[in-house]
Design an enzyme around this catalytic site. Structure first.
Site, mmCIF file in Angstrom:
data_model
loop_
_atom_site.group_PDB
_atom_site.id
_atom_site.type_symbol
_atom_site.label_atom_id
_atom_site.label_comp_id
_atom_site.label_asym_id
_atom_site.label_seq_id
_atom_site.Cartn_x
_atom_site.Cartn_y
_atom_site.Cartn_z
ATOM 1 N N ASP A 66 0.570 -4.858 10.369
ATOM 2 C CA ASP A 66 -0.787 -4.911 9.826
ATOM 3 C C ASP A 66 -1.569 -6.132 10.299
ATOM 4 O OD1 ASP A 66 -0.653 -2.600 8.229
ATOM 5 O OD2 ASP A 66 0.410 -3.681 6.658
ATOM 6 N N ASP B 98 4.209 1.669 0.343
ATOM 7 C CA ASP B 98 2.914 1.311 0.902
ATOM 8 C C ASP B 98 1.918 1.080 -0.225
ATOM 9 O OD1 ASP B 98 0.984 1.100 3.124
ATOM 10 O OD2 ASP B 98 0.139 2.916 2.216
ATOM 11 N N HIS C 286 0.724 -2.255 -4.898
ATOM 12 C CA HIS C 286 -0.171 -2.785 -5.926
ATOM 13 C C HIS C 286 -1.210 -1.765 -6.371
ATOM 14 C CE1 HIS C 286 -1.479 -3.754 -1.849
ATOM 15 N NE2 HIS C 286 -2.695 -3.490 -2.266
#
Length: 1580
Positions: free
Chosen positions: A702, A566, A569
């Site tokens: 999402d 999750d 980045h």
């Protein structure tokens, strides 16, 4: 007897560049093993590349059975070897992200003088080594399901949120059965741990605890669930791992607030925390301050912003975090000044010293403080953290005011000093106030934008009244409570930064770290329910957190086949590396996917490489149009149909016995692995650049659903298009069911419901979503992935996208027509054009349309359900709306009127002509070596090469090279001409290349190749070509029937197979050093085959056709222009003697010996019919080749006794035609020819060229035809030529009447040329030694005066005078010892190009000819002088590939050659500057030979390191030549280039001597290496 077994081993070849980087575009090395067996990575390193100097390769790939440690690297020493490529083979046993680097000592610059090695305690110490950056090798996990391998491209992943699944096991089992029944094979679980206060699945309260609402039995229930998944439902499992944050109410934070960013662990957040706190306080004070508590208008917002400025910004005095405390720093400075504590930092004062600082103005003095005195600048910490070093400030005061001498002294008093220092500090503060102003402006802008969005914007959440529960801003900090557990902590430790993300942020910068101010600038989109975790640089910085999260990762890996990272980045990359390493210890074949929003493809690659990410999550719902959706499908669909075979197998050979490499291996050497010997059949694959693998989702949890973003009907075509892609694919619960909107992960409390969970899923139409077709799509997707259907054609046409995905071997496939449904598409069929599937048959599997009731009422009804998450009312309807026709070899598919948006049609396809194409692949790629097995190098010259003029010559003008429309003629009629184009087409998979189009348009290329060889094979001279012709005909006949769009692929397979077999056959016919040499040497050697062939118009003899050597192609290919005496004998040593072609070498020596006249061989042979004798140097290269032949060829000295018939009479200059009765009636031995050459020169020659005049040479002036050559017996040198001719290789005659240069040579080089003098000495000394050993009868020659001189004395005379006559001393003080004219010297420390030429200044021109003399006659040179001159040439003349033909400092230097220029420029018109600056390649070989020779001479025999350095200096200078031959379609090295390697259009693109002289270099290197101790520099 030791048992023996045969093991198949996949080997991936990884060549490294000179700097240690991998030769893979993008440096992304991704290996997807095809079996469960280990694979081998084979590093290939050129033997003396830069990284081999004290070099080692380091890899963290563990040995079998050893654990992987990212920081534990094994060393493989790189022992240099000039002639070989070093190979280091390292087996890889498990998936993961591995790394390698190299260490090496930098190669010093070439210098005249050697530096003495550094010594420590009396012993030499190794030079300091450099370390390259880390490079990564990602090995894909090998998943299995139901006992079968499951490739990543076969994955169909299904996402679920556990809190909507209901009770375990009953509700869960029902849903899981429905998921499995729809054809999915992996389930993605959002986090299954205990959730925090917000109830978000991604805000975890306890990472080590399982959600008791789902799993009342805890870990046991999870274990049962995962086991049931695999055993009962054939589903693998994937779960999220959340590493960035924890729930803000996580209980363990109370004991370990150091795991977060608080005001103790991150003091730089103090100002951000203060601002955040004051903004929260303002939220509850708005009403008291008479301000609106609800933001409805811009006026309301402006009032609140004014209050923020007044009540928050001003009150907290934020500027104090930016600026100096002037009073504090002034007091400190005065205190230091008074006591004399002054300090000027090193190198801070300029040339003017203290006086300069005293004289400077206040601004300059303040700048001095800014540059040298500031402290506390590392981060924005507590108030007034920034300060000035008082001692430096006191030093500036001393400079400005003098030393403090008391209040009554003559110097300034403290008050005056304080005024001065305050003035300076105020100036220092100016940029800090500017910085503060800019930051405040940014803070206010961010606050304005955010408040407006959350309170007013139409698409924002419109949060309503502002109060404590719903404050003005989302708080950036969690404030832990003060209680018994937290009492032990400081108050500052209880304020923890919340996690969030930043638009366009750098993924490698810690947003809450000291280098970032996004929390202060209010740039974070924060998650108020999550506290950001602080890992620091390593476990020591946050021991509890590292241990806790490691346990978490290992626990997950115990049960789940894969991780979804999750917010990857935002995860510190070193943390993710550690976590994945630990997880892979538990589950080596861990499938790892990630969502990456770095904003940069380069940054994505960085994460992928370092973490070994299996796939990146990509989503079809991100597309805003049909065209963009088509683009995404194209990106993830696979390679194009008919792609060239990208998995290039370079060889399949048997090696053995196999061994596991040892830790301290040398160039891949190893120790035996026990007693058993394994013989290995290796399949060596070339590593190709690949894109990052995708997990391509039709929709994720999402993002919004089709009903929200497009048209609910698009659910079906969107899903179908994703399923057709050659990547892992996925969906989310609710997508197939057509949920009307994105499920709120945080606030939603309803449970999943699905028709698939209630009833068995049947393929085809039905109600309640798209499950009936999704099942079929998933089944096809998995089948295509498991069987490697990886070729795809995607076509976009208005509202439609079609996808055809096929197997590259069987050519079976599936074809999809998808009518997308974006807003405004209506209900028509979209006027789709018929689809033509060429050469293809199709079976209709079904057509369906999706009907969805997406009316407002239907949506409201579905959303009104308080218990269940339901989809919109829908049904799949089968459509009859497809028409299929078969016409000839194509199938035509038409959609009928009823095919509205939201419809798809699905077909199974096959190609009748390719039903056995797997066997076809095998057939067209087999048998080539046997077909080539009887060919000799002359046969191969025809098979591989023949440029346009040669092909015309062979066919009496009928045939040329093949002309590709839109591209032009190929450079060779043979296979090399095709391969030069194909290799790049295949590498780039460029199916749009004109050659591919030509192949699709017709089969002319096939006919040309076969027809050419069949015609040739009927001639006696090429009879052996019948077998290759038959092989090619059979292979081409086998592919003629396949559809034209596949023809480029199969043509490429056939051509590559034939070319490789022919190339390997050529190499096999050459000498041992070529057969075992590196690729560059083999490429150079094949120029021998390229330049040597049968040419009817250019035989070596007037009446007999034999193969001849061309000077270069295509300009010097046929007739009189092909055979140049000079070029042949400069090229012969490398191209013939160096490759083992001794018969061809002897034939050329004999042919030119037969036409000896005037003691010279012809410059132009003219097949012996019209030889022209105008080259003074040719005969000396000829003698040098005879000398080399006697030394290098088996029984070479016997050549001297061989007899040749003479075209002209010995010692008689009479000219007569070749059909004259006198021609070829007398004979001489080669030894007699050698003596005649020396005798004629010794007594001198003076003659006029036969047939002189314009017909012989239309550019030459009359005087130029007169030749005079003689020896000056005062020094023994041969002199010759005049200012009207040009008798050496620099032979350009002026041609321009317009410029007045006609008949005026560009470079006459009369007198004694340095290279001729070196060659003269070499050959006179050689025969002197032969005579002394009884192998050459004559002992002397007769001079013009009739006296005799022995060869030994002649050689001695030359040696005694050479340095004196040719060297230009370094120092003018030495001039008296040498024959120099100081007035003319342009450059010192060099060797003259000429001695006593017609224009004295030409003697002193620096040109690249002296290294020729150095190479053949090193004993003529003083070693120090030679090295100095070579260093000058290296710096001044050497270009990237060639040697400049004239010193750039010379007034005649003109480095751009354009033969067609007809200007008034005397120097350049008609290319008169051919040798006045352009960079020629053949002298590079002699220069590097000389450099190697003299560099080795100056080094001690036992200086292995120094001798290695000498080889590496040479290697470094070959890089651009290697690049040239690789990219050249002519597969050779050019004749010359313009300045700095710029392309020269008038140059031959491949010149014999350019390649041969570098083979000479390799020959020298091998001879030198053979002298060395095998331990210090082994040949292998």
């Amino acid at each position: 007897m030791i048992p023996q077994t045969m093991v198949s081993n996949e080997v991936y070849l990884l060549p490294l560049n000179d700097d240690g980087s991998p030769q893979v575009a993008g440096e992304y090395i991704y290996l997807a093993p095809k079996t469960q067996d280990p694979v081998t990575i084979r590093f290939a390193i050129e033997g003396t590349s830069s990284i081999c100097r004290h070099g080692s390769l380091w890899v963290n790939i563990p040995e079998r059975g050893q654990p992987f440690r990212r920081d534990k690297f094994r060393e493989f020493k790189l022992v240099p070897d000039f002639n070989r490529t070093l190979e280091i083979s390292v087996p890889i046993h498990e998936a993961g992200a591995y790394a390698f680097y190299t260490t090496y000592a930098e190669l010093p610059d070439l210098a005249n003088n050697l530096l003495a090695p550094a010594r420590t305690n009396g012993t030499s110490s190794k030079p300091q080594t450099k370390k390259t950056k880390l490079y990564y090798i990602d090995v894909a996990p090998r998943l299995t399901l139901d006992g079968r391998p499951l490739p990543l491209s076969a994955l169909s992943v299904f996402s679920i949120i556990s809190k909507f699944m209901g009770k375990y096991p009953h509700d869960w089992e029902r849903h899981l059965r429905g998921i499995s029944d729809r054809g999915y094979n992996m389930v993605h679980f959002a986090p299954l741990q205990v959730r925090g206060a917000s109830n978000s699945p991604y805000s975890l309260y306890d990472q080590l605890g399982w959600d008791s609402n789902c799993f009342p039995g805890g870990e046991k229930d999870v274990q049962k669930m995962v086991e049931s998944l695999e055993k009962n439902h054939s589903l693998l499992s994937l779960t999220d791992i959340v590493l960035n944050h924890t729930a803000h109410n996580s209980d363990w934070l109370l004991d370990h607030p150091e795991a977060g960013y608080n005001l103790v662990t991150a003091p730089w957040l103090e100002s951000a925390y203060l601002l955040d706190t004051k903004l929260l306080e303002l939220s509850v004070n708005l009403e008291t301050l008479g301000l609106p508590t609800e933001v409805k208008t811009d006026d309301d917002l402006i009032k609140i912003m004014d209050a923020i400025k007044k009540e928050v910004i001003k009150e907290i005095r934020l500027w104090e975090y930016y600026t100096l405390d002037v009073d504090r720093d002034a007091d400190a400075a005065i205190e230091s000044w008074v006591v004399g504590k002054t300090d000027f930092p090193p190198d801070s004062l300029g040339p003017a010293g203290i006086d300069g600082l005293r004289a400077a103005g206040g601004k300059e003095q303040a700048d001095f403080l800014i540059k040298h005195a500031l402290k506390g600048m590392d981060y924005l910490g507590e108030r007034f953290r920034r300060r000035v070093d008082p001692n430096v400030a006191a030093a500036v005061l001393s400079a400005a005011l003098g030393r403090y001498e008391g209040e009554t002294g003559d110097s300034a008093d403290q008050a005056a000093a304080r005024v001065k220092v305050v003035e300076l500090l105020d100036i220092v503060n100016v940029p800090f106030y500017k910085e503060y102003d800019a930051e405040i402006a940014e803070i206010l802008q961010q606050l304005f934008n955010r408040i407006k969005y959350v309170r007013m914007d139409e698409h924002g959440p419109r949060l309503g009244p502002i109060n404590w529960e719903n404050p003005l801003i989302e708080s950036y900090f969690t404030r832990l409570p003060r209680n018994e557990r937290t009492a032990k902590h400081k108050k500052e430790e209880l304020a923890l930064a919340n996690n969030g993300w930043v638009w366009g942020g750098n993924a490698l910068v810690d947003n809450a770290g000291p280098d970032s101010r996004v929390y202060l600038r209010r740039e974070v989109i924060v998650w108020g329910d999550c506290t950001k975790l602080r890992y620091g640089k390593g476990p020591a910085d946050s021991p509890y957190l590292w241990e806790h999260m490691t346990k978490y990762a290992r626990m997950l890996a115990k049960y789940f086949a894969g991780f979804r990272i999750d917010n990857c980045h935002s995860t510190p990359i070193h943390v993710a590396e550690h976590i994945l390493d630990e997880a892979r210890r538990i589950r080596p074949d861990l499938y790892v996917v990630a969502e990456l929003f770095t904003g940069s493809e380069e940054m994505d690659y960085l994460f992928v490489k370092r973490l070994g990410l299996s796939s990146l999550i990509r989503e079809a719902m991100q597309a805003w149009s049909t065209g963009e959706l088509s683009h995404l499908v194209h990106r993830h669909g696979g390679r194009p149909i008919g792609s060239f075979e990208v998995d290039e197998i370079s060889s399949a050979e048997v090696r053995g016995p196999s061994r596991e490499s040892s830790d301290a291996g040398v160039n891949g050497s190893a120790t035996p692995n026990g007693g058993q010997q394994h013989y290995t059949r290796e399949i060596v694959r070339v590593i190709k650049p690949v894109p990052v693998q995708a997990l391509f989702m039709d929709c994720t949890h999402d993002n919004e659903t089709p009903a929200q973003k497009r048209d609910a009907r698009d659910t079906l075509p969107n899903a179908a298009l994703v399923s057709m892609c050659s990547s892992a694919t996925g969906s989310v619960m609710g997508y197939d069911e057509i949920y009307p909107k994105l499920v709120d992960l945080v606030g939603e409390t309803r449970l999943y419901t699905s028709e698939s969970s209630k009833f068995p899923v049947k393929v085809g139409e039905g109600k309640g979503g798209i499950a009936g077709v999704k099942k079929l799509l998933n089944q096809i997707h998995t089948l295509m992935g498991m069987d490697d259907y990886d070729e795809t054609h995607i076509h976009h046409e208005d509202q439609y996208v079609t996808v055809h995905r096929v197997h590259p071997g069987s050519r079976k496939g599936y074809f999809l027509i998808a009518h997308t449904a974006f807003p405004g598409y209506g209900n028509g069929n979209g006027a789709f054009n018929p689809v033509h599937l060429t050469g293809t048959r199709a079976k209709h599997l079904g057509s369906w349309m999706l009907e969805v009731d997406s009316s407002k009422e239907a949506v409201e009804e579905v959303l009104a359900d308080k218990k269940l998450l339901r989809g919109l009312p829908s049904r799949l309807i089968s459509l009859p709306g497809i028409r299929m026709e078969v016409k000839g070899d194509e199938t035509i598919i038409t959609v009928r009127d009823r095919f509205p948006p939201g419809s798809i049609a699905l077909f199974e396809t096959w190609i009748p002509a390719a039903e056995h194409s797997t066997g076809l692949d095998t057939f067209v790629t087999s048998g080539a070596k046997a077909a080539m097995a009887e060919l000799d190098l002359i046969d191969l010259n025809f098979l591989l090469y023949k440029c346009e003029p040669e092909e015309r010559d062979a066919s009496d003008g009928r045939d040329g090279t093949y002309d590709i429309p839109g591209h032009g003629k190929i450079v060779y009629a043979g296979l090399q001409g095709w391969w030069s184009i194909l290799k790049d087409i295949i590498k780039d998979n460029n199916l749009a290349h004109p050659l591919c189009q030509n192949l699709r348009d017709g089969q002319w290329a096939l006919d040309y190749i076969v027809g050419r060889l069949e015609r040739a094979s009927k001639k006696e001279s090429y009879a052996r070509l019948a077998k290759p012709a038959a092989w090619l005909k059979d292979r081409f006949d086998a592919i003629r029937g396949i559809p034209s769009f596949l023809l480029p692929r199969y043509f490429g397979l056939v051509l590559r197979t034939a070319y490789m077999a022919a190339f390997e056959r050529g190499i096999s016919l050459m000498s041992h050093n070529i057969r075992n040499g590196q690729w560059f040497l083999q490429s150079l050697a094949m120029v021998s085959g390229q330049q040597t062939g049968l040419v009817k118009s250019a035989s070596l003899y007037p009446n007999r056709l034999v193969p001849s050597l061309a000077a270069g192609l295509p300009h010097f290919a046929v007739e009189w222009a092909r055979c140049w005496g000079r070029d042949i004998f400069i090229s012969l040593r490398g191209l013939y003697l160096g490759t083992g072609r001794f018969d061809e070498a002897k034939e050329h020596i004999r042919a030119f010996a037969s036409v000896l006249k005037h003691g010279m061989i012809p410059n132009l042979l003219g097949s012996g019919n019209t030889p022209r004798y105008n080259a003074r140097d040719s005969v000396w290269f000829f003698l040098q080749c005879i000398q080399d032949y006697t030394r290098l060829a088996p029984e070479g000295l016997a050549l001297l006794d061989e007899k040749v018939k003479r075209r002209f009479l010995a010692y008689d200059d009479t000219w007569f035609p070749s059909d004259d009765p006198r021609a070829y009636t007398t004979e001489s031995t080669i030894g007699e020819i050698v003596h005649e050459v020396l005798q004629r020169h010794a007594e001198g020659m003076k003659f006029r060229e036969a047939n002189a005049g314009p017909e012989l040479d239309m550019q030459m002036s009359d005087e130029g035809f007169n030749m005079e050559i003689k020896v000056d017996w005062s020094n023994g040198f041969v002199f010759g030529g005049n200012q009207k001719n040009c008798g050496t290789w620099m032979d350009k005659m002026g041609e321009s009447e317009r410029a007045g240069s006609k008949g005026v040579p560009g470079t006459p080089r009369d007198g004694a040329a340095v290279e001729i003098t070196g060659l003269l000495y070499s050959n006179v000394n050689w025969v002197a030694n032969l005579h002394a050993s009884g192998k050459f009868k004559p002992a002397s020659v007769r001079k013009a005066d009739g006296s005799e001189i022995s060869f030994q004395d002649w050689a001695g005379l030359i040696k005694d005078n050479f340095e004196k006559c040719f060297f230009v001393p370094i120092s003018a003080s030495e001039d008296s010892k040498y024959d120099v004219n100081p007035k003319i010297i342009n450059r010192r420390g060099m060797y003259k190009d000429l001695y006593r030429s017609g224009k004295e200044y030409e003697d002193y021109q620096l040109r690249p000819n002296f290294p020729i003399a150095m190479t053949v006659a090193p004993e003529l040179f003083d070693q120090k002088h030679a090295m100095h001159a070579l260093c000058i040439a290296d710096a001044v003349l050497r270009g990237p590939t060639g040697m400049a033909t004239l010193d750039p400092s010379d007034m005649n230097y003109r480095p751009y050659y354009l033969n067609s220029e007809d200007s008034t420029d005397f120097a350049t018109s008609k290319g008169r500057n051919y040798h006045q600056g352009p960079e020629w390649l053949w002298p590079t070989g002699f220069f590097l030979r000389a450099l190697l020779k003299f560099d080795l001479m100056r080094r001690s025999r036992d200086d292995a390191e120094g001798r290695t350095e000498a080889f590496q200096q040479v290697t470094r200078r070959l890089i651009d030549c290697k690049e040239m031959i690789q990219r050249s379609p002519w597969a050779g090295l050019a004749e010359l280039t313009q300045k700095n390697n710029e392309h020269c259009g008038d140059s031959c693109p491949t010149q014999a001597w350019s390649s041969s002289c570098l083979i000479d270099l390799y020959m020298d290197a091998e001879a030198e290496q053979a002298k060395l101790d095998a331990q210090s520099l082994p040949l292998r």
